[in-house]
Scaffold this active site. Sequence first.
Site, PDB file in Angstrom:
ATOM      1  N   CYS A  38       0.768  -1.305   0.071  1.00  0.00           N
ATOM      2  CA  CYS A  38      -0.069  -0.058  -0.072  1.00  0.00           C
ATOM      3  C   CYS A  38       0.717   1.069  -0.062  1.00  0.00           C
ATOM      4  CB  CYS A  38      -0.976  -0.127   1.509  1.00  0.00           C
ATOM      5  SG  CYS A  38      -1.978   1.393   1.526  1.00  0.00           S
ATOM      6  N   SER A  40       0.568   3.892   1.946  1.00  0.00           N
ATOM      7  CA  SER A  40       1.290   4.005   3.228  1.00  0.00           C
ATOM      8  C   SER A  40       2.392   3.559   3.573  1.00  0.00           C
ATOM      9  CB  SER A  40      -0.086   3.681   4.290  1.00  0.00           C
ATOM     10  OG  SER A  40      -1.187   4.397   3.998  1.00  0.00           O
ATOM     11  N   HIS A  43       4.996   5.736   1.676  1.00  0.00           N
ATOM     12  CA  HIS A  43       4.993   7.113   2.606  1.00  0.00           C
ATOM     13  C   HIS A  43       6.096   6.780   3.253  1.00  0.00           C
ATOM     14  CE1 HIS A  43       2.329   9.595   0.676  1.00  0.00           C
ATOM     15  NE2 HIS A  43       1.037   8.884   1.009  1.00  0.00           N
ATOM     16  N   HIS A  59       0.888  -3.214   6.378  1.00  0.00           N
ATOM     17  CA  HIS A  59      -0.467  -3.347   7.339  1.00  0.00           C
ATOM     18  C   HIS A  59      -1.744  -3.436   6.777  1.00  0.00           C
ATOM     19  CE1 HIS A  59      -0.271   0.091   4.499  1.00  0.00           C
ATOM     20  NE2 HIS A  59      -1.752   0.410   4.753  1.00  0.00           N
ATOM     21  N   CYS A 165      -7.410  -2.536   4.067  1.00  0.00           N
ATOM     22  CA  CYS A 165      -7.096  -1.112   3.910  1.00  0.00           C
ATOM     23  C   CYS A 165      -7.587  -0.467   2.911  1.00  0.00           C
ATOM     24  CB  CYS A 165      -5.510  -0.833   3.979  1.00  0.00           C
ATOM     25  SG  CYS A 165      -5.096   0.935   3.899  1.00  0.00           S
TER      26      CYS A 165
END
Length: 362
Positions: A38, A40, A43, A59, A165
């Site tokens: 993902c 995230s 990032h 996650h 997610c």
Amino acid sequence: MIDATTYRAGRGVAQEPVIVAAPGPGQIRVSIRATGVCHSDLHIVNGDWPSEQPLVLGHEAAGVVDETGPGVTTIQPGDHVVLSWFAPCMRCSNCAAGRGWLCTGTTALANTLPDGSTPFKDSEGQELWPYLGLGTFAPHVVVPETAAVKVDDDLPFTVGALLGCSVTTGVGAVLNTARVPAGASAVVIGCGGVGLSVVMGLKLAGAHPIIAVDLSPAKRAKAQELGATITVDPRETDLTEYVHDLLGGVDFAFEAIGNEKVIETLPGLLAPGGAAVLVGMTRFGARSSIDPYDLADQGKSILGCNYGSSVARVDIPRLAKLHLAGHLPLEQLIDNVRPLSEACLALEDLAAGTGLRSVLTP
């Protein structure tokens, strides 16, 4: 000892051996069967969200419960579960009001278990922290009971991982955050995993037309397969002029990239009374400029969307059932299944904008 994909400030991403503790009170141990890659995670890797903690990344995952710690009552060994990265505390006022996505007591954002500890250590005994309280780029994890959502055994693990997610965020942005009514017009900017989930959510809601915007021809084509009625290449078409010529503005505009410059364009896409929905997460410290007079004069609004305004224990099983009933073709989001050991390569593909969604399996 198991191999996991870690991030350390100054060293970057690497595979290394880690030790996983036994589950403590209120905790469970899960064998990861699939985990999504993902933005995230990206990032963290590219420095948009700085972290001084050494992390086990990942996650977005699904798996099977191996072991439960003392006091666990809702999950048992053998259960198939989707892991929710935003494990609610179940005690704060927002949790009590049914707004688990706004929980003020969660420790997920601190990358710890609820008691402030971590289940991971490296080969030298130094602590490694689970990203968003999970750290799923590892074959086994220990997570709080509130992070695990039991799902039907028939649900493919690869699909279940995305429910942790991206899908819950995208579909939830439509059904929960914006509450899009049937017949409303919408534009979706960015057709990655989250953006395509927004498209599917809009189709479920009965929105029309659904305008999907992306630079990639392949992603635009996939958006059309999943329910978009119109696709736009923003390099060839001025999107603001297009939606106003076609519709006089749209009722809803979803931004699924997390780009502050794109966010600035959203109010200009809206019809009077329309709403812009911020689904993509920006880098820390990003700023966007808007015209407040236009918002006030035209009755427009901007809605923040965290995790699709979802309550994991309610929304994840519901979305799983919609998939199994054939209403959410989530398998079409996955274009690359690769070994868990190739997490570094999958993150590189994500950074390059290659493909839709990679899923890692042991």
